[in-house]
Design an enzyme around this catalytic site. Structure first.
Site, PDB file in Angstrom:
ATOM      1  CG  ASN A   7     -57.600  84.219  94.719  1.00 14.86           C
ATOM      2  OD1 ASN A   7     -56.951  83.225  95.058  1.00 14.86           O
ATOM      3  ND2 ASN A   7     -57.051  85.274  94.162  1.00 14.86           N
ATOM      4  NE  ARG A 241     -43.503  85.679  93.834  1.00 19.11           N
ATOM      5  CZ  ARG A 241     -44.650  85.620  93.175  1.00 19.11           C
ATOM      6  NH1 ARG A 241     -44.704  85.122  91.955  1.00 19.11           N
ATOM      7  NH2 ARG A 241     -45.756  86.057  93.727  1.00 19.11           N
ATOM      8  CG  ASN A 336     -52.481 101.935  89.860  1.00 18.81           C
ATOM      9  OD1 ASN A 336     -53.431 102.644  89.509  1.00 18.81           O
ATOM     10  ND2 ASN A 336     -52.639 100.736  90.391  1.00 18.81           N
ATOM     11  CD  GLU A 385     -55.632  88.017  88.082  1.00 21.88           C
ATOM     12  OE1 GLU A 385     -55.087  86.924  88.063  1.00 21.88           O
ATOM     13  OE2 GLU A 385     -55.235  88.959  88.788  1.00 21.88           O
TER      14      GLU A 385
HETATM   15  P1  AMP Z   1     -51.084  93.648  92.434  1.00 19.53           P
HETATM   16  O1  AMP Z   1     -50.216  92.500  92.835  1.00 19.53           O
HETATM   17  O2  AMP Z   1     -51.482  93.625  90.993  1.00 19.53           O
HETATM   18  O3  AMP Z   1     -52.239  93.870  93.360  1.00 19.53           O
HETATM   19  O4  AMP Z   1     -50.162  94.959  92.580  1.00 19.53           O
HETATM   20  C1  AMP Z   1     -49.778  95.438  93.832  1.00 19.53           C
HETATM   21  C2  AMP Z   1     -48.651  96.424  93.674  1.00 19.53           C
HETATM   22  O5  AMP Z   1     -49.042  97.496  92.821  1.00 19.53           O
HETATM   23  C3  AMP Z   1     -48.244  97.114  94.964  1.00 19.53           C
HETATM   24  O6  AMP Z   1     -47.343  96.345  95.716  1.00 19.53           O
HETATM   25  C4  AMP Z   1     -47.574  98.369  94.434  1.00 19.53           C
HETATM   26  O7  AMP Z   1     -46.217  98.074  94.202  1.00 19.53           O
HETATM   27  C5  AMP Z   1     -48.232  98.632  93.108  1.00 19.53           C
HETATM   28  N1  AMP Z   1     -49.044  99.851  93.115  1.00 19.53           N
HETATM   29  C6  AMP Z   1     -50.312  99.997  93.546  1.00 19.53           C
HETATM   30  N2  AMP Z   1     -50.713 101.293  93.417  1.00 19.53           N
HETATM   31  C7  AMP Z   1     -49.672 101.968  92.878  1.00 19.53           C
HETATM   32  C8  AMP Z   1     -49.432 103.342  92.502  1.00 19.53           C
HETATM   33  N3  AMP Z   1     -50.370 104.261  92.627  1.00 19.53           N
HETATM   34  N4  AMP Z   1     -48.222 103.650  91.990  1.00 19.53           N
HETATM   35  C9  AMP Z   1     -47.257 102.714  91.849  1.00 19.53           C
HETATM   36  N5  AMP Z   1     -47.420 101.428  92.183  1.00 19.53           N
HETATM   37  C10 AMP Z   1     -48.600 101.051  92.698  1.00 19.53           C
END
Ligand code: AMP
Length: 397
Positions: A7, A241, A336, A385
């Site tokens: 990626n 965004r 999460n 993914e």
């Molecule tokens: P992704 O783009 O799918 O990797 O998601 C990243 C985002 O997931 C981070 O910027 C956080 O906002 C959120 N995230 C990750 N771990 C947690 C958690 N334990 N509780 C709440 N939000 C989370």
């Protein structure tokens, strides 16, 4: 067969080596700051220690050379030689209308991907550079392109056309494409598998809530609508965004703040979303949740506005599919954050949704979080993914 999944971004590159029989990740890592001073590679073999090496990476070819070196390293490598890598799967962000499926990469395919560059100027050129570098270093290895847009190509015209003069669709292909397709496809299929219901028999809404976020409507195994558009800026409120806004705001802001189109676009892409709504507290939901529990008015507003927008899309897609059997949450926030799921589901009483709070508190597994008598089922399905790309790659080679 071992599949290398790549990626590639403009200055970073994520990789995983996945064994297609066991579907286990054998090693993974990340190259950062490619072409910038202070570049480094992080490498983690399964069950081993994470190692980080600061080393010069003037370009992507050097980054991929370092990845291959790490994978074949005598001490910490996971394969003896490159011959043990059967194929490479590349994530490609935009496949335009040309690619409704993954394809084996050849010169013609590369030219067709390049033709989509203007639809995703930040992503596609970087994806192509990654493919090019891999082809140089692994000339005999088959490579597959897996597109973020492909899964959404089944959308009907009424879902993908904008209310603009049709000449702009005809001349420039301005329409809804949608993104995160690999995730929406993986999660909707996986949910059906877990529930032991035929994929084709379900009406599913997938909420991919990460730093980038999108919702999709999957009816009888085909995507019929999705919230991102020509670009990944449309739809939900995201980390930074803005998602859907009145397009006239752009002109209004440009005049008031004396800013150019580029500057406005930068605000909409990088300074908006929950980051902007929380008065720049954070784009990370962990920080926002902290703020929410402490009573920070901006954090509360950001969380509530985010959840409300998700709930509105769920309502729209339930209408688009004339019903919904299943709602899935996935990606960083969706997987999460029990709080975000609760805030969204509070709007869904009319769909007969009832959340089992004990199940909602669990983490890291495919799980039904609605009660047994909930009329619409709600699930958390961790996305993968890389595995989806590896599966596509194996299917094609
Ligand atoms: P992704 O783009 O799918 O990797 O998601 C990243 C985002 O997931 C981070 O910027 C956080 O906002 C959120 N995230 C990750 N771990 C947690 C958690 N334990 N509780 C709440 N939000 C989370």
């Amino acid at each position: 067969m071992n599949i290398l999944v790549i990626n590639c971004g403009s200055s970073s590159l994520k990789f995983q080596l996945i064994n297609s029989e066991s579907e286990q990740c054998i090693a993974k890592g990340l190259c950062e700051r490619i072409g910038i001073e202070g570049s480094r590679i992080t490498y983690t073999p399964a069950g081993g220690e994470k190692e980080q090496t600061v080393t010069a990476m003037p370009d992507h070819t050097e980054a991929i050379r370092l990845v291959l070196e790490a994978l074949t390293n005598e001490k910490t490598g996971v394969v003896k030689s490159l011959e043990e890598i059967g194929a490479v799967g590349h994530r490609v962000v935009h496949g335009g209308e040309k690619f409704a499926e993954s394809v084996i990469i050849d010169d013609q395919v590369l030219a067709a991907i390049e033709a989509c560059n203007e639809l995703a100027p930040l992503h596609n050129p970087a994806n192509l550079i990654g493919i090019d570098a891999c082809r140089k270093l692994m000339p005999g290895t088959p490579m597959v392109a897996v597109f973020d847009t492909a899964f959404h190509q089944t959308m009907p015209e009424e879902a993908y056309m904008y209310g603009l003069p049709v000449e702009y669709y005809e001349k420039y292909k301005i329409r809804r494409y949608g993104f995160h397709g690999t995730s929406h496809s993986y999660v909707s299929r996986r949910a059906a598998e877990v529930l032991r219901v035929p994929y084709e028999a379900l009406k599913t809404i997938v909420c991919h809530l990460g730093n980038g976020a999108s919702v999709s409507a999957v009816k009888n195994g085909r995507c019929v609508d999705t919230s991102m558009g020509l670009t990944p800026l449309e739809g939900l409120i995201m980390g930074t965004r803005c998602g859907d806004i009145d397009p006239a705001i752009m002109e209004f802001l440009a005049h008031k703040e004396n800013k150019s189109i580029d500057e406005i676009m930068n605000i909409l892409n990088k300074k908006s979303g929950v980051l902007g709504l929380s008065n720049y507290l954070s784009s990370d939901f962990r920080d926002l949740e902290d703020g929410y529990h402490k009573g920070d008015a901006y954090a509360i507003c950001a969380m509530k506005t985010f959840a409300y927008r998700v709930a509105k899309y769920i309502g729209a897609y339930a209408a688009a599919m004339n019903g919904v059997d299943l709602i899935c949450f996935t990606a960083g926030v969706g997987e999460n954050s029990p709080l975000v799921r609760t805030l969204v589901c509070e709007y869904l009483g009319y769909l007969g949704v009832a959340v089992d709070q004990e199940a909602n508190g669990k983490r890291g597994e495919d799980i039904v979080i609605s009660t047994p008598d909930s009329r619409t089922k709600v699930m958390v399905v961790p996305t993968n993914e890389e595995l989806a790309i590896a599966r596509e790659t194996v299917r094609l080679v």
